[in-house]
Each structure stands twice: as structure tokens, then as C-alpha cells.
Design a protein around this motif. Structure first.
Motif, PDB file in Angstrom:
ATOM      1  N   LEU A 269       0.828  -1.197   0.000  1.00  0.00           N
ATOM      2  CA  LEU A 269       0.000   0.000   0.000  1.00  0.00           C
ATOM      3  C   LEU A 269       0.869   1.257   0.000  1.00  0.00           C
ATOM      4  O   LEU A 269       0.585   2.226  -0.711  1.00  0.00           O
ATOM      5  CB  LEU A 269      -0.924   0.006   1.214  1.00  0.00           C
ATOM      6  CG  LEU A 269      -1.885   1.200   1.324  1.00  0.00           C
ATOM      7  CD1 LEU A 269      -2.792   1.283   0.097  1.00  0.00           C
ATOM      8  CD2 LEU A 269      -2.702   1.115   2.603  1.00  0.00           C
ATOM      9  N   GLY A 270       1.959   1.223   0.769  1.00  0.00           N
ATOM     10  CA  GLY A 270       2.894   2.343   0.775  1.00  0.00           C
ATOM     11  C   GLY A 270       3.548   2.549  -0.569  1.00  0.00           C
ATOM     12  O   GLY A 270       3.697   3.692  -1.031  1.00  0.00           O
ATOM     13  N   GLU A 271       3.941   1.453  -1.213  1.00  0.00           N
ATOM     14  CA  GLU A 271       4.560   1.550  -2.535  1.00  0.00           C
ATOM     15  C   GLU A 271       3.558   2.090  -3.560  1.00  0.00           C
ATOM     16  O   GLU A 271       3.897   2.921  -4.411  1.00  0.00           O
ATOM     17  CB  GLU A 271       5.065   0.174  -2.985  1.00  0.00           C
ATOM     18  CG  GLU A 271       6.233  -0.370  -2.165  1.00  0.00           C
ATOM     19  CD  GLU A 271       7.487   0.454  -2.358  1.00  0.00           C
ATOM     20  OE1 GLU A 271       8.145   0.286  -3.389  1.00  0.00           O
ATOM     21  OE2 GLU A 271       7.795   1.280  -1.465  1.00  0.00           O
ATOM     22  N   PHE A 272       2.328   1.619  -3.482  1.00  0.00           N
ATOM     23  CA  PHE A 272       1.290   2.114  -4.380  1.00  0.00           C
ATOM     24  C   PHE A 272       1.115   3.622  -4.233  1.00  0.00           C
ATOM     25  O   PHE A 272       1.095   4.360  -5.224  1.00  0.00           O
ATOM     26  CB  PHE A 272      -0.030   1.400  -4.086  1.00  0.00           C
ATOM     27  CG  PHE A 272      -1.244   2.141  -4.571  1.00  0.00           C
ATOM     28  CD1 PHE A 272      -1.522   2.264  -5.922  1.00  0.00           C
ATOM     29  CD2 PHE A 272      -2.109   2.743  -3.657  1.00  0.00           C
ATOM     30  CE1 PHE A 272      -2.630   2.964  -6.369  1.00  0.00           C
ATOM     31  CE2 PHE A 272      -3.227   3.444  -4.095  1.00  0.00           C
ATOM     32  CZ  PHE A 272      -3.486   3.551  -5.450  1.00  0.00           C
ATOM     33  N   GLN A 273       0.989   4.083  -2.997  1.00  0.00           N
ATOM     34  CA  GLN A 273       0.762   5.513  -2.766  1.00  0.00           C
ATOM     35  C   GLN A 273       1.957   6.349  -3.234  1.00  0.00           C
ATOM     36  O   GLN A 273       1.783   7.418  -3.836  1.00  0.00           O
ATOM     37  CB  GLN A 273       0.481   5.752  -1.276  1.00  0.00           C
ATOM     38  CG  GLN A 273      -0.873   5.187  -0.842  1.00  0.00           C
ATOM     39  CD  GLN A 273      -1.092   5.248   0.650  1.00  0.00           C
ATOM     40  OE1 GLN A 273      -0.138   5.245   1.442  1.00  0.00           O
ATOM     41  NE2 GLN A 273      -2.347   5.283   1.067  1.00  0.00           N
ATOM     42  N   HIS A 274       3.165   5.832  -2.988  1.00  0.00           N
ATOM     43  CA  HIS A 274       4.371   6.566  -3.390  1.00  0.00           C
ATOM     44  C   HIS A 274       4.434   6.738  -4.906  1.00  0.00           C
ATOM     45  O   HIS A 274       4.614   7.859  -5.413  1.00  0.00           O
ATOM     46  CB  HIS A 274       5.614   5.825  -2.890  1.00  0.00           C
ATOM     47  CG  HIS A 274       6.897   6.349  -3.449  1.00  0.00           C
ATOM     48  ND1 HIS A 274       7.420   7.573  -3.100  1.00  0.00           N
ATOM     49  CD2 HIS A 274       7.763   5.814  -4.362  1.00  0.00           C
ATOM     50  CE1 HIS A 274       8.543   7.784  -3.754  1.00  0.00           C
ATOM     51  NE2 HIS A 274       8.776   6.734  -4.524  1.00  0.00           N
ATOM     52  N   TYR A 275       4.287   5.634  -5.636  1.00  0.00           N
ATOM     53  CA  TYR A 275       4.455   5.700  -7.089  1.00  0.00           C
ATOM     54  C   TYR A 275       3.245   6.335  -7.777  1.00  0.00           C
ATOM     55  O   TYR A 275       3.391   6.961  -8.831  1.00  0.00           O
ATOM     56  CB  TYR A 275       4.743   4.311  -7.655  1.00  0.00           C
ATOM     57  CG  TYR A 275       6.139   3.841  -7.321  1.00  0.00           C
ATOM     58  CD1 TYR A 275       7.254   4.518  -7.810  1.00  0.00           C
ATOM     59  CD2 TYR A 275       6.357   2.736  -6.494  1.00  0.00           C
ATOM     60  CE1 TYR A 275       8.539   4.109  -7.498  1.00  0.00           C
ATOM     61  CE2 TYR A 275       7.642   2.327  -6.180  1.00  0.00           C
ATOM     62  CZ  TYR A 275       8.729   3.014  -6.679  1.00  0.00           C
ATOM     63  OH  TYR A 275      10.003   2.619  -6.361  1.00  0.00           O
ATOM     64  N   LYS A 276       2.069   6.222  -7.181  1.00  0.00           N
ATOM     65  CA  LYS A 276       0.901   6.900  -7.749  1.00  0.00           C
ATOM     66  C   LYS A 276       1.054   8.416  -7.597  1.00  0.00           C
ATOM     67  O   LYS A 276       0.774   9.167  -8.525  1.00  0.00           O
ATOM     68  CB  LYS A 276      -0.374   6.428  -7.062  1.00  0.00           C
ATOM     69  CG  LYS A 276      -1.656   7.043  -7.636  1.00  0.00           C
ATOM     70  CD  LYS A 276      -2.878   6.372  -7.027  1.00  0.00           C
ATOM     71  CE  LYS A 276      -4.160   6.951  -7.625  1.00  0.00           C
ATOM     72  NZ  LYS A 276      -4.403   8.336  -7.172  1.00  0.00           N
ATOM     73  N   ASP A 277       1.520   8.851  -6.432  1.00  0.00           N
ATOM     74  CA  ASP A 277       1.765  10.286  -6.227  1.00  0.00           C
ATOM     75  C   ASP A 277       2.806  10.804  -7.208  1.00  0.00           C
ATOM     76  O   ASP A 277       2.661  11.897  -7.774  1.00  0.00           O
ATOM     77  CB  ASP A 277       2.225  10.545  -4.791  1.00  0.00           C
ATOM     78  CG  ASP A 277       1.099  10.372  -3.774  1.00  0.00           C
ATOM     79  OD1 ASP A 277      -0.076  10.317  -4.201  1.00  0.00           O
ATOM     80  OD2 ASP A 277       1.405  10.272  -2.575  1.00  0.00           O
TER      81      ASP A 277
END
Length: 305
Positions: A269-277
């Protein structure tokens, strides 16, 4: 002097000649020394100097080749990336101007204009130029696929049918066209024909096993058919190939959460939020970059271009 020292001295000589306004001799010395230098930092500096000297002489193709070598040597160096961007942009502009002079009404020129319009987000203009190119030269390699890619952004059934026809034309012209197979998979997924979508994505992965987008799209189809055991390794492979694939991170988050692997789910979830941002920031800076920023499960593709 040893050979390594000799090449460093020759590189320094080339740098000096460039600084006193003698780019021709500078290029001769730097071209000979650049591939022979062992020390990374000195080789990179010699590469920068050679790029500048080549560009000063109008040899942008040579400068671009050196920039490519520097990217291999230092793929995360901002100065290297910036220099490569500048040279590639100049080479692109020069090529466009040359084409405008030698063949302004050719199919190739219409295609190049279409590609530029596509990058700038002008879909209507790109489609018009692609249609003109197809009228003039329907067998131009890759043309059907590029046209289909723009068409495939529409959710109109009529336009989707045309996109499917163009993808099929691309595959008929080149049976190894992996991206066209993915495009056919996208269209099948949009009309909820999951069996056909899986077949196209699987075919794409046979042609190019390390395509992270195809892995992600096939995993999406498998999850939709409740085949999570086969979807999981595809997603794990996808983020190894492309860690920036935020769609795969989000799908992994959901799978891990359902499996009770809470620490892994939190990480994804952290990786998703980082790369989506990051993707959204890039979109704001470069509107022509069409990375997907909507909810990952909103449609049948993972932002492939």
C-alpha cells in the motif's frame, strides 16, 4: 606512462582543445579516449565534453550515442539524464525539420506529426494525421498499432471496434507485435470477454516474458475469474521488472490483505501511494505523459502506452 594514464592524458588534451575553440581536434582525441578510460568519473566527464563538442559540430547522432553510453554508466545521475534529454530533444527537432524539407507531404511526415500531437494530448489531431498516413502508406510498419493506441482511449463501441480492427491489422502485418496483442487484450477486457483477454495477454507474454504491464493485465483477468494463485506470482514478477508499476502494487496489496499477510499488504500500500503520487506529479509537469492516475481497477488496462 601506462596505457590508462595515456588515455586520461589524451582525454584532458581533448578537453583543453574544446575550451580553446578547436572542436574538431577535441572530438578526435575525446572519441579515441572515451571508450578506453577505466575510471568511471573521468570517463563520464570525458563523455560530457565529447557530447558538447559533437553538438558544436552539428553531429547530434554521435552526441546521442555518447549520451546513451553515459546512461548505461550512470543511469541515476541527474546531469547525465538531463544531458541525454537535451540531446535527444535536439535530435528529434532536427529530424522533424529535415523531414519537413525533404518529404513534407509524405506518409512518414504525417506519422511524425501524429506522434507529436499524441505526445501533446491532441487525440483528434493525431487521429487525423494517422488516417492521412494510412491512406498513403497502409503497410508502413507500426502504423496500425500507433493509430489503434489513440483509438483505444475511447469507450465508444464504434471507436473500440475500429481500434480492434487496427490491432488485428498490426498483428496480421507482424505476428510478433506483442503490444498489439496487449491492445486486443485491453479491448476484450473492456467488453468483459475475459477468456479472450487472457488469451491475448498470455500470447503477449510468450512474445515478451518481461512485460510488466502484460503481467499486470493478465493478473487482473485471473483475479476476476477467482484464479488468485496464478495471479500472485505474475504481480510479484511485474513489480520486480518495473517497481514503479503502482497498479500492480495496489493489486498485490489487496491480495496480501485477503491472504492475511498484513505486513506485506502494508508495504505494498505504501509503494502504491508513493508511485501513484509520483505519477500524478509527472502528469502535472508534463501533461502529455498519459500515466494512468484513476483508481487501478477502473478499466481494463494498466496504463500501457
Amino acid at each position: 606512462n601506462s596505457k590508462p594514464d595515456r588515455w586520461k592524458i589524451r582525454a584532458l588534451l581533448g578537453m583543453s582543445e574544446k575550451r580553446i575553440g578547436n572542436p574538431k581536434d577535441a572530438v578526435i582525441n575525446l572519441e579515441n579516449a572515451f571508450p578506453q578510460i577505466d575510471e568511471k568519473e573521468i570517463r563520464i566527464q570525458a563523455g560530457f565534453e565529447l557530447i558538447e563538442a559533437d553538438a558544436a559540430l552539428g553531429q547530434l547522432d554521435k552526441a546521442a550515442s555518447v549520451a546513451g553510453t553515459l546512461r548505461e554508466l550512470a543511469p541515476e545521475d541527474p546531469q547525465v539524464l538531463s544531458t541525454a534529454y537535451q540531446i535527444y530533444s535536439q535530435l528529434l527537432n532536427e529530424t522533424l525539420l529535415s523531414m519537413a524539407v525533404v518529404a513534407p507531404e509524405s506518409a512518414e511526415m504525417h506519422r511524425m506529426i501524429a506522434q507529436q500531437m499524441d505526445r501533446l494530448g491532441n487525440d483528434d489531431g493525431a487521429l487525423q494525421q494517422y488516417r492521412q498516413a494510412l491512406k498513403m502508406m497502409p503497410n508502413l510498419p507500426g502504423l496500425h498499432f500507433e493509430y489503434a493506441q489513440v483509438l483505444n482511449r475511447s469507450y465508444s463501441p464504434t471507436v473500440q471496434a475500429e481500434a480492434e480492427s487496427e490491432y488485428n491489422a498490426a498483428v496480421a502485418a507482424n505476428k510478433f507485435d506483442e503490444k498489439a496483442e496487449c491492445g486486443l487484450g485491453d479491448i476484450a477486457a473492456k467488453r468483459h470477454d475475459l477468456k479472450a483477454a487472457a488469451a491475448h495477454y498470455s500470447r503477449a507474454l510468450q512474445l515478451k516474458p518481461n512485460d510488466a504491464s502484460a503481467m499486470t493485465d493478465l493478473a487482473r483477468v485471473l483475479i476476476s475469474t477467482d484464479d488468485k494463485s496464478n495471479a500472485l506470482p505474475l504481480l510479484e514478477s511485474a513489480i520486480k521488472v518495473d517497481p514503479t508499476n503502482f497498479v500492480a502494487h495496489y493489486m498485490l496489496f489487496n491480495l496480501y490483505r485477503q491472504m492475511g499477510r498484513i505486513p506485506d499488504a502494508k508495504h505494498e500500500l505504501g509503494e502504491f501511494q508513493h508511485y501513484k503520487d509520483l505519477s500524478e506529479k509527472l502528469q502535472n509537469i508534463f501533461p502529455q505523459m498519459r500515466a494512468q492516475t484513476g483508481p487501478p481497477e477502473a478499466d481494463g488496462n494498466s496504463g500501457r502506452r
